[in-house]
Each structure stands twice: as C-alpha cells, then as structure tokens.
Design a protein around this motif. Structure first.
Motif, short mmCIF file in Angstrom:
data_model
loop_
_atom_site.label_atom_id
_atom_site.label_comp_id
_atom_site.label_asym_id
_atom_site.label_seq_id
_atom_site.Cartn_x
_atom_site.Cartn_y
_atom_site.Cartn_z
N LEU A 139 40.36 39.68 30.33
CA LEU A 139 40.13 40.75 29.36
C LEU A 139 39.69 40.18 28.01
O LEU A 139 38.81 40.75 27.35
CB LEU A 139 41.38 41.61 29.20
N LEU A 140 40.29 39.07 27.61
CA LEU A 140 39.85 38.43 26.37
C LEU A 140 38.42 37.93 26.49
O LEU A 140 37.61 38.07 25.57
CB LEU A 140 40.79 37.29 26.00
N ALA A 141 38.07 37.36 27.65
CA ALA A 141 36.69 36.92 27.88
C ALA A 141 35.75 38.12 27.90
O ALA A 141 34.63 38.04 27.38
CB ALA A 141 36.60 36.15 29.19
N LEU A 174 35.55 29.42 27.43
CA LEU A 174 36.91 28.92 27.24
C LEU A 174 37.94 29.80 27.95
O LEU A 174 38.82 29.30 28.65
CB LEU A 174 37.22 28.82 25.75
N HIS A 175 37.83 31.11 27.80
CA HIS A 175 38.79 32.03 28.44
C HIS A 175 38.65 31.98 29.96
O HIS A 175 39.66 32.05 30.67
CB HIS A 175 38.59 33.46 27.94
N VAL A 176 37.45 31.88 30.47
CA VAL A 176 37.26 31.79 31.92
C VAL A 176 37.85 30.47 32.44
O VAL A 176 38.50 30.45 33.50
CB VAL A 176 35.76 31.93 32.29
N CYS A 177 37.67 29.38 31.71
CA CYS A 177 38.25 28.10 32.13
C CYS A 177 39.78 28.17 32.15
O CYS A 177 40.41 27.63 33.07
CB CYS A 177 37.80 26.98 31.20
N VAL A 178 40.37 28.81 31.17
CA VAL A 178 41.83 28.96 31.15
C VAL A 178 42.28 29.79 32.35
O VAL A 178 43.28 29.46 33.00
CB VAL A 178 42.30 29.59 29.82
#
Length: 173
Positions: A155-157, A124-128
């Motif tokens: 960083l979140l990912a 999800l974080h990489v897609c964002v």
C-alpha cells in the motif's frame, strides 16, 4: 534612467522567456502538492514508528504479536536483550532519519526529481515486501504478521505508484 528600472510593457504575442503558461504552471503545482502530501504522510508514519521502536519496543511487540511472542522476540539472556534493544533503537533511529529526510524532500519542486524519488521509494517498498515474504515468514513468531505487514508495504508502494501515474498523466496531457 537606469535599465533595471525600466519595466517592459505587456504587449500581446510577446511572452517573456522563462515564464510558463498558466495551465502548465497549475499542473506542476498540483503534482508538486501531491508529492508534498505523500512525503509528509510517509514522513509522519516513519517518525511515529521510529519513535515507538526506540522507546516502546516491548509494548509494540506485545500489541502486535502477543505477550508470549513478545517475550521470545525480546531475547532470553541479558546479552540477547541488550543486542535486540540496541538493534531496535538503531532501526528506530534510521526510521526517524528517513522521516526527516522525507520532510526535507517534500519541499523540492523539480518534477524530474519527484518522479525519480517516487520510483525509488516504490522500489524500496517492494524490496521490503519481498524480504518479508522471503525471510520474515520463516520466523515462527513473526509469520503471523507477515501478511499484514506485506500488504502495508504494498500500500505504501502503491501511493508512490499513483503519484507517478498522476504526474505522467499531467506531463503527457
């Protein structure tokens, strides 16, 4: 005497079914606590950002983009302003829901679920981040912050990736 009142005597070499050795239980506990910490931190970030988006969007736009860009981002007509405020409120509400979901999920102790959830959050974080690079950088008023926000997404990912690596290390050691 009733069989439920009889306690088995601890004899060496006769382990009870369903009990894990202490080392395995400790490894699962440390993995579980890392999952809880990551979920709670991500939850706090989502709750904080969501509440700011819902109630203080103008201040956040001014702080992040400057006052001139904030005025342009908030719309030029009353209908545009209403549509943008409604959109920001729903996005903030979605972030609040995500934050609450993360708080609920943080207490799940199933290792397979934790790995699955961490992989999903990473994706999800990489897609964002990919969406930001693909589309947000094309918007003139948002392009200046695109790099900073993309780094934040990665960083979140990365925090989820580190959890997955940590849990794999515990699983295969």
């Amino acid at each position: 005497m009733h069989p439920a009142y009889i306690t088995p005597s601890p004899t060496p070499g006769h382990g009870h079914r369903g009990h894990r050795p202490a080392a395995v239980a400790a490894a699962a506990s440390s993995s579980s606590s890392a999952f809880t910490v990551i979920c709670v931190l991500h939850s706090l970030i989502a709750l904080f950002c969501g509440s700011l988006m819902m109630f203080h969007a103008r201040a956040i736009y001014s702080l992040g983009h400057g006052t001139d860009a904030a005025e342009r981002l908030l719309g030029s007509t009353p209908q545009d302003r209403l549509l943008i405020r409604t959109s920001d409120s729903f996005a903030g509400l979605l972030l609040l829901a995500i934050g609450l979901l993360l708080l609920m999920v943080s207490h799940i102790k199933d290792r397979d679920f934790q790995d699955f959830f961490a992989k999903g959050c990473t994706l999800l974080h990489v897609c964002v981040a990919v969406w930001r690079v693909s589309f947000e950088r094309r918007v003139e008023d948002l392009a200046g912050d695109c790099l900073r926000q993309t780094v934040g997404d990665f960083l979140l990912a990365l925090s989820w990736v580190l959890f997955v690596v940590y849990s794999w290390r515990e699983k295969y050691d």
